[in-house]
Structure formats: C-alpha cells, structure tokens
Design a protein around this motif. Structure first.
Motif, PDB file in Angstrom:
ATOM      1  N   ILE A 171       0.866  -1.195   0.000  1.00  0.00           N
ATOM      2  CA  ILE A 171       0.000   0.000   0.000  1.00  0.00           C
ATOM      3  C   ILE A 171       0.892   1.231   0.000  1.00  0.00           C
ATOM      4  O   ILE A 171       1.804   1.342   0.832  1.00  0.00           O
ATOM      5  CB  ILE A 171      -0.897  -0.025   1.254  1.00  0.00           C
ATOM      6  N   ASN A 175       2.758  10.740  -2.688  1.00  0.00           N
ATOM      7  CA  ASN A 175       3.798  11.737  -2.984  1.00  0.00           C
ATOM      8  C   ASN A 175       4.816  11.312  -4.050  1.00  0.00           C
ATOM      9  O   ASN A 175       5.335  12.147  -4.769  1.00  0.00           O
ATOM     10  CB  ASN A 175       4.492  12.200  -1.699  1.00  0.00           C
ATOM     11  N   MET A 180       7.284   4.798  -5.490  1.00  0.00           N
ATOM     12  CA  MET A 180       6.912   3.940  -4.355  1.00  0.00           C
ATOM     13  C   MET A 180       6.464   2.565  -4.850  1.00  0.00           C
ATOM     14  O   MET A 180       6.727   1.539  -4.218  1.00  0.00           O
ATOM     15  CB  MET A 180       5.798   4.580  -3.517  1.00  0.00           C
ATOM     16  N   TRP A 183       9.660   0.761  -5.512  1.00  0.00           N
ATOM     17  CA  TRP A 183      10.305   0.370  -4.251  1.00  0.00           C
ATOM     18  C   TRP A 183       9.672  -0.901  -3.689  1.00  0.00           C
ATOM     19  O   TRP A 183      10.322  -1.700  -3.035  1.00  0.00           O
ATOM     20  CB  TRP A 183      10.138   1.480  -3.201  1.00  0.00           C
ATOM     21  N   LYS A 198      -1.740  -1.452  -3.991  1.00  0.00           N
ATOM     22  CA  LYS A 198      -2.760  -0.396  -4.103  1.00  0.00           C
ATOM     23  C   LYS A 198      -2.104   0.976  -4.026  1.00  0.00           C
ATOM     24  O   LYS A 198      -1.500   1.324  -3.011  1.00  0.00           O
ATOM     25  CB  LYS A 198      -3.785  -0.514  -2.973  1.00  0.00           C
ATOM     26  N   GLU A 201      -5.428   6.997  -3.437  1.00  0.00           N
ATOM     27  CA  GLU A 201      -6.637   7.338  -4.201  1.00  0.00           C
ATOM     28  C   GLU A 201      -6.498   8.611  -5.019  1.00  0.00           C
ATOM     29  O   GLU A 201      -7.193   8.787  -6.017  1.00  0.00           O
ATOM     30  CB  GLU A 201      -7.869   7.398  -3.282  1.00  0.00           C
ATOM     31  N   ALA A 230      -9.611   3.577  -1.869  1.00  0.00           N
ATOM     32  CA  ALA A 230      -9.105   4.391  -0.757  1.00  0.00           C
ATOM     33  C   ALA A 230      -8.778   3.498   0.438  1.00  0.00           C
ATOM     34  O   ALA A 230      -8.421   2.334   0.266  1.00  0.00           O
ATOM     35  CB  ALA A 230     -10.130   5.465  -0.428  1.00  0.00           C
ATOM     36  N   GLY A 231      -8.941   4.047   1.633  1.00  0.00           N
ATOM     37  CA  GLY A 231      -8.541   3.332   2.847  1.00  0.00           C
ATOM     38  C   GLY A 231      -9.255   1.997   3.024  1.00  0.00           C
ATOM     39  O   GLY A 231      -8.661   1.031   3.508  1.00  0.00           O
ATOM     40  N   GLY A 234      -7.557  -0.533   1.073  1.00  0.00           N
ATOM     41  CA  GLY A 234      -6.266  -0.820   1.714  1.00  0.00           C
ATOM     42  C   GLY A 234      -6.465  -1.739   2.912  1.00  0.00           C
ATOM     43  O   GLY A 234      -5.723  -2.713   3.101  1.00  0.00           O
ATOM     44  N   ALA A 235      -7.499  -1.437   3.703  1.00  0.00           N
ATOM     45  CA  ALA A 235      -7.761  -2.253   4.898  1.00  0.00           C
ATOM     46  C   ALA A 235      -8.115  -3.683   4.494  1.00  0.00           C
ATOM     47  O   ALA A 235      -7.747  -4.638   5.193  1.00  0.00           O
ATOM     48  CB  ALA A 235      -8.883  -1.623   5.708  1.00  0.00           C
ATOM     49  N   VAL A 238      -4.921  -5.439   4.024  1.00  0.00           N
ATOM     50  CA  VAL A 238      -4.264  -5.691   5.320  1.00  0.00           C
ATOM     51  C   VAL A 238      -4.920  -6.877   6.036  1.00  0.00           C
ATOM     52  O   VAL A 238      -4.253  -7.716   6.631  1.00  0.00           O
ATOM     53  CB  VAL A 238      -4.346  -4.414   6.196  1.00  0.00           C
ATOM     54  N   VAL A 254      -2.039   5.843   9.963  1.00  0.00           N
ATOM     55  CA  VAL A 254      -2.520   4.612   9.312  1.00  0.00           C
ATOM     56  C   VAL A 254      -1.558   3.457   9.608  1.00  0.00           C
ATOM     57  O   VAL A 254      -1.983   2.317   9.805  1.00  0.00           O
ATOM     58  CB  VAL A 254      -2.712   4.824   7.792  1.00  0.00           C
ATOM     59  N   GLU A 272       6.862   2.250   6.447  1.00  0.00           N
ATOM     60  CA  GLU A 272       7.636   3.459   6.135  1.00  0.00           C
ATOM     61  C   GLU A 272       6.691   4.627   6.367  1.00  0.00           C
ATOM     62  O   GLU A 272       5.784   4.855   5.571  1.00  0.00           O
ATOM     63  CB  GLU A 272       8.083   3.448   4.657  1.00  0.00           C
ATOM     64  N   LEU A 273       6.914   5.374   7.459  1.00  0.00           N
ATOM     65  CA  LEU A 273       5.888   6.339   7.880  1.00  0.00           C
ATOM     66  C   LEU A 273       6.367   7.789   7.795  1.00  0.00           C
ATOM     67  O   LEU A 273       7.258   8.095   7.015  1.00  0.00           O
ATOM     68  CB  LEU A 273       5.426   5.960   9.289  1.00  0.00           C
ATOM     69  N   GLU A 403       4.273  16.681  11.514  1.00  0.00           N
ATOM     70  CA  GLU A 403       4.536  16.652  10.073  1.00  0.00           C
ATOM     71  C   GLU A 403       3.488  17.512   9.351  1.00  0.00           C
ATOM     72  O   GLU A 403       2.288  17.275   9.486  1.00  0.00           O
ATOM     73  CB  GLU A 403       4.456  15.208   9.569  1.00  0.00           C
TER      74      GLU A 403
HETATM   75  P1  NAD Z   1      -2.019   7.778   4.207  1.00  0.00           P
HETATM   76  O1  NAD Z   1      -1.526   6.999   5.372  1.00  0.00           O
HETATM   77  O2  NAD Z   1      -3.225   8.596   4.379  1.00  0.00           O
HETATM   78  O3  NAD Z   1      -2.317   6.816   2.974  1.00  0.00           O
HETATM   79  C1  NAD Z   1      -1.334   5.933   2.478  1.00  0.00           C
HETATM   80  C2  NAD Z   1      -2.024   4.786   1.797  1.00  0.00           C
HETATM   81  O4  NAD Z   1      -2.735   4.026   2.762  1.00  0.00           O
HETATM   82  C3  NAD Z   1      -3.044   5.191   0.744  1.00  0.00           C
HETATM   83  O5  NAD Z   1      -2.951   4.286  -0.339  1.00  0.00           O
HETATM   84  C4  NAD Z   1      -4.369   5.025   1.465  1.00  0.00           C
HETATM   85  O6  NAD Z   1      -5.459   4.760   0.601  1.00  0.00           O
HETATM   86  C5  NAD Z   1      -4.079   3.831   2.340  1.00  0.00           C
HETATM   87  N1  NAD Z   1      -4.900   3.712   3.540  1.00  0.00           N
HETATM   88  C6  NAD Z   1      -5.586   4.684   4.194  1.00  0.00           C
HETATM   89  N2  NAD Z   1      -6.202   4.161   5.272  1.00  0.00           N
HETATM   90  C7  NAD Z   1      -5.890   2.848   5.308  1.00  0.00           C
HETATM   91  C8  NAD Z   1      -6.208   1.773   6.208  1.00  0.00           C
HETATM   92  N3  NAD Z   1      -6.961   1.952   7.286  1.00  0.00           N
HETATM   93  N4  NAD Z   1      -5.701   0.547   5.930  1.00  0.00           N
HETATM   94  C9  NAD Z   1      -4.905   0.342   4.857  1.00  0.00           C
HETATM   95  N5  NAD Z   1      -4.591   1.300   3.975  1.00  0.00           N
HETATM   96  C10 NAD Z   1      -5.063   2.552   4.206  1.00  0.00           C
HETATM   97  O7  NAD Z   1      -0.764   8.624   3.728  1.00  0.00           O
HETATM   98  P2  NAD Z   1      -0.711   9.665   2.524  1.00  0.00           P
HETATM   99  O8  NAD Z   1      -1.413  10.889   2.992  1.00  0.00           O
HETATM  100  O9  NAD Z   1      -1.114   9.012   1.258  1.00  0.00           O
HETATM  101  O10 NAD Z   1       0.862   9.926   2.410  1.00  0.00           O
HETATM  102  C11 NAD Z   1       1.525  10.838   3.179  1.00  0.00           C
HETATM  103  C12 NAD Z   1       2.236  10.161   4.335  1.00  0.00           C
HETATM  104  O11 NAD Z   1       3.115   9.153   3.834  1.00  0.00           O
HETATM  105  C13 NAD Z   1       3.110  11.130   5.085  1.00  0.00           C
HETATM  106  O12 NAD Z   1       2.951  10.922   6.467  1.00  0.00           O
HETATM  107  C14 NAD Z   1       4.519  10.745   4.650  1.00  0.00           C
HETATM  108  O13 NAD Z   1       5.520  11.076   5.557  1.00  0.00           O
HETATM  109  C15 NAD Z   1       4.382   9.279   4.446  1.00  0.00           C
HETATM  110  N6  NAD Z   1       5.436   8.757   3.553  1.00  0.00           N
HETATM  111  C16 NAD Z   1       6.459   8.020   4.090  1.00  0.00           C
HETATM  112  C17 NAD Z   1       7.484   7.542   3.274  1.00  0.00           C
HETATM  113  C18 NAD Z   1       8.611   6.741   3.845  1.00  0.00           C
HETATM  114  O14 NAD Z   1       9.355   6.140   3.064  1.00  0.00           O
HETATM  115  N7  NAD Z   1       8.785   6.689   5.147  1.00  0.00           N
HETATM  116  C19 NAD Z   1       7.464   7.814   1.911  1.00  0.00           C
HETATM  117  C20 NAD Z   1       6.413   8.556   1.393  1.00  0.00           C
HETATM  118  C21 NAD Z   1       5.399   9.028   2.231  1.00  0.00           C
END
Ligand code: NAD
Length: 494
Positions: A171, A175, A180, A183, A198, A201, A230-231, A234-235, A238, A254, A272-273, A403
């Motif tokens: 997932i 950005n 990604m 990766w 996935k 969105e 969307a989420g 993704g869920a 998971v 998330v 990776e957060l 952030e």
């Molecule tokens: P997000 O967590 O909102 O969404 C990321 C992905 O997760 C999307 O595909 C989304 O649809 C999905 N998602 C949302 N809810 C979910 C759930 N309950 N279960 C499973 N999947 C779910 O993040 P974002 O807003 O898309 O991206 C920005 C964040 O990503 C920032 O916090 C940024 O720092 C982080 N990021 C981290 C890295 C890294 O390598 N550490 C790289 C890029 C972005």
C-alpha cells in the motif's frame, strides 16, 4: 540589483519583474483512458463493487479519469490470483528468469519515461522536471537494481538459504506514486513473491500505467495485481487472511492502525511512515551550498516528502545570514504549472492536503512564530501554496513537532553540538536528517548520535537504489532499498 543597507552593508535585491517564457511539456505525449478497471490476474477486470471514483489534476481541478473502487470481494480476487501465480509459476521459476522479467519492466519504464513523467505531474501536481529527472529514472533504476539481485541470494545472505514469503500486500502514498510502486514491487518479485499493490486514491494513474507495462512485459498473469481504491480497499488487503506480508508507506496514523490489525497474525510487516527531519547548519558550513540544500530539502515536491528537511537548526552566529539568504532564494522559486519545465514548485496534491497546510500556517502564527511567505502570485484555479518559513519557533511548537507535509519550514537556532543533537532527536519521528559542516569529524560525531534512518552530510534528498531507506521511532521500521530491502521479503533458513 545591489543597494546599500542601513549599516552600510551591501544588500542584494532580486528583480522579480521578469519571468521565463513558458516551456510547457506537451500533454499529447501521454494517453490517459477515461476509465480504468482493476488489474487482476493479468487482465483488466470490472470491479465487483461496480463503483468508480474520479482522479483529478490538482493544478486545474479538472477530471483526468475515473478509476475502479476495489471492494473486499475484488481484493479477494486479486489475492487469489496472486496466490495461484505464486504456487503455479513464480516460486518455481529459476531466479535468473525472474530477473529477466524485472529487467524487462525496467527497460519498458525507460521507453515510456516521457509519458510516465507527464502523467505523474498531471495526476500528482509535481513539477515535470522532478517527475522527468527524478521519479521516473529512479523507478526504472529500482527495477534494474533488483533484477540484478534475483539470482544472487546466496551472495545477499551468505551461508543462508532463503525462501519467499508468498503474497505481499503493498500500500503506497501519493507523494511518489510510481517510485513507491517500484520500491515495493521490484524487491518482492526479485525474491520470488507475488504482489497485490494499491496506489493512493489521489494518484492512481502511473501505477495503472505500470500495470499496462507489466501486461505488455508478459509477466505471468497474477504475479502483479494492481487495484485501486481508498482506505477501505487498503484495509481489505491488510486484513486478508491469505496475505503473508504487508509493506506499507504512508502516514504514521494509518501505520499504527495496520500494525494493530495484523498483531497476532502470521503476517510480516514493514512500515515506512512520516517524518520531521532536522536539517542542521553549523557556522563552518559552506553557507550558500547549505542554503541551496535547505531549499531543496523542504520545497522539493511541494514539501510532500516524508524525509523533507522541515526543521532547520542554524547555529546562532550565522542565523541572520542564513535566514536572509533563504528568503532571497525563496523569492526566486517559480510556483505554477507542473507541466512547465521552469516550475520549481507545483500544485499541492489535494484540497485536503492544502487545508492541512493552511491549518498549520495558522497554528504557527498562533504559537507566536513569525511567518514569511514568498511574494509570488498563485494561479487562480487548483491547489497552491507559497513557499513559507517560520522564524522565532520554539522546540515545543506544533510546527516544529508535527509533520506538515507541505512547503513550510520551521527555523530554530542552537549554540552547541550537544544542544542541537538533543533538539534534533526531540521528535517522535526519526526518518532522516541533514548536517552541513566543513568538518568530517563533526559529521561522524553527529551521525553517530542522531536517531534518524538516513542522514545526509552536505547534501540533502539524495537517493540511490543501492542505499537502504527507513525510519526510527514513529517513522516506522524495516528498510527499503539496497541489500537491506531484500530481507523483508524472505524467510532466512539455515
Ligand atoms: P495515508 O496513510 O493517508 O495513505 C497511504 C495509503 O494508505 C493510501 O494508499 C491510502 O489509501 C491507504 N490507507 C488509508 N487508510 C488505510 C487503512 N486503514 N488501511 C490500509 N490502507 C489505508 O498517507 P498519505 O497521505 O497518502 O501519504 C503521506 C504520508 O506518507 C506522510 O505521512 C509521509 O511522511 C508518508 N510517507 C512516508 C514515506 C517513507 O518512506 N517513510 C514515503 C512517502 C510518504
């Protein structure tokens, strides 16, 4: 133009009345279908949900396409396809043959680089210079790099045998959508796993283009499945019982939900957060170089970078000079059409993200920090934000702790090494950091004591497929990239 300041010092003033002639990349070099289904088992399948959602261009708010919304049933179909492909073909295929497929995908990304770059900029809002010169080449490089590892596991893990995990659920965020995806997919395939991926969105289109490439590459059906949603979708990945590994990149919020969801199951996970990187400038640093690095560190990709250098620590003796130079440089940044090759800062990815950035600009002012924004004009339609910086920031301020994920820099000062290390480490995050100094010994001293997964010295935001990337603390765990990026996808046997 140079004028004399109050205390007889020379001040540079930038004449911003001139501008570059527009140099837009042509949209016609990219084909975007009006509608996309789900890529499951090597073919395009209508969603069981029968639902589609729009993906828009954040620079114009115009609809680009509509994409399928995967329900639990659709995710189940994708996981079944991935499992069958794993058992039937992929785990049995000689590793060097797997490597050839991955290599072919890399070559095809290169061949379609221009189109992929245009679509990345249209769908995500990032400047074409970035998607053309960074995102797409880096994505191809990841596939090349892991194609090379596919038949060399005994060198990656000497004296150990490896086996793949099975089906990986992946997932990714909005950005760096194509990068990604690379990766995630490349190391999974190289180690013999199959994939359900996935994209986010708001940026599904380059992942769907990658699905087209994968289909054209003749990769056995089901080895890579790409679903959109969307989420909730993704869920469903998971929580699917037949997934062996979750690889997630996204927000810490998330990430925590995911970790809770898989606690007590057999699933492996890498997260990776988020991040709030400290970028530290010592008084002995080459200042102009450092200023350029700070600008790149925070304004690159509109600050939509997990490792963005969003907290700047400047040694007190040079703080005034650095802030002045930063402001001067900010004035020269061009904000506008992502497809224009002159653009430095493109569109914010979504209305929601723009609202978040505005919220933090307000919070910063309420906290007593001083806001400076570049004076550039913003386009009328779309989601835009001027490059901004806050001075007079306290370590405890929310703008220094949380952030923002936008082009907003918090500037703080320090006097000693110990002080700045303590401040830099005083964060729930630990993804990346930067150090600017003339002294090699100081670099080693700092990097040893700082709690961040990646620390750049006298540069920032440099990536290479052979370098591992990942966080400490609430920035997640597990590494992607490099040799380290193989390990989360294998069981190590005796
Ligand atoms: P997000 O967590 O909102 O969404 C990321 C992905 O997760 C999307 O595909 C989304 O649809 C999905 N998602 C949302 N809810 C979910 C759930 N309950 N279960 C499973 N999947 C779910 O993040 P974002 O807003 O898309 O991206 C920005 C964040 O990503 C920032 O916090 C940024 O720092 C982080 N990021 C981290 C890295 C890294 O390598 N550490 C790289 C890029 C972005």
């Amino acid at each position: 133009m140079a004028t004399k300041g109050k205390n007889n010092t020379l001040k540079l003033k930038f004449d911003t009345s001139w501008s570059y002639a527009p140099a837009p990349e042509s949209k016609s070099a990219a084909t975007i279908n009006p509608q996309y289904d789900l890529f499951i088992n090597g073919e395009w399948q209508k969603p069981l949900s029968k639902k589609y959602f729009d993906t828009i261009n954040p620079a114009t708010e115009e609809k680009l396409s509509e994409v399928a919304e995967a329900s639990e049933g659709d995710v189940n179909k994708a996981v079944i396809a991935a499992r069958q492909a794993y058992e039937k073909w992929w785990k049995k295929m000689p590793a060097k043959e797997r490597g050839k497929y991955i290599f072919r995908i890399a070559r095809m990304i290169q061949e379609k680089a221009r189109e992929l770059a245009i679509i990345e900029s249209l769908d995500g809002g990032k400047p074409i210079r970035e998607s053309r010169d960074f995102d797409v080449p880096a994505a191809a490089n990841h596939f090349f790099y892991y194609a090379g590892w596919a038949d060399k596991m005994e060198y990656a893990f000497p004296n150990r045998r490896t086996e793949p995990l099975g089906v990986a659920g992946q997932i990714i965020p909005w950005n760096f959508p194509l990068l990604m995806a690379a990766w995630k997919i490349a190391p999974a395939l190289a180690t013999g796993n199959t994939v359900v991926l996935k994209p986010a969105e708001t940026t599904p289109l380059t992942a769907l283009k990658l699905a087209e490439i994968i289909q054209e590459s003749d990769l056995p059906p089901g080895v890579v499945n790409i679903i959109t949603g969307a989420g909730v979708s993704g869920a469903a990945i998971v929580n699917h019982p037949d997934i062996n590994k979750i690889a997630f990149t996204g927000s810490t919020e998330v990430g925590k939900i995911i970790q809770r969801a898989i606690a007590g199951t057999h699933k492996k996970v890498t997260l990776e957060l988020g991040g709030k990187a400290a970028n530290i400038i010592f008084e002995d640093a080459p200042i102009d170089q450092a200023v350029e690095g700070v600008i790149n560190g925070i304004y690159f990709n509109q600050g939509h970078v997990c490792c963005a250098g969003s907290r700047l620590y400047v040694q007190e003796s040079i703080a005034k000079e650095v802030v002045r130079k930063l402001k001067d440089r900010m004035e020269t940044l061009i904000v506008g059409d992502p497809l224009d090759k002159n653009t430095d800062i493109g569109a914010i990815n979504s209305r929601q993200q723009l609202d978040t950035i505005h919220k933090y600009l307000k919070i910063g002012k309420q906290e007593g920090a001083e806001l400076y924004e570049s004076s550039c004009r913003l386009p009328g339609k779309g989601f835009w934000c001027r490059p901004a910086l806050f001075t007079n920031v306290a370590q405890s301020n929310r703008i220094a702790q949380e952030e923002i994920f936008g082009p907003v820099l918090a500037v703080l000062t320090f006097r000693t090494d110990d002080e700045v290390i303590e401040k830099a480490n005083n964060s729930p995050y630990g993804l990346s950091a930067g150090v600017w100094t003339d002294k090699g010994s100081k670099i080693f001293n700092m990097t040893k004591r700082m709690r961040a997964g990646v620390i750049w010295a006298n540069t920032f935001n440099k990536f290479d497929p052979s370098s591992p990337f990942g966080g400490y603390k609430e920035s997640g765990f597990g590494r992607e990239g490099g040799l380290h990026g193989l390990q989360p996808y294998v069981n190590l046997l005796s």
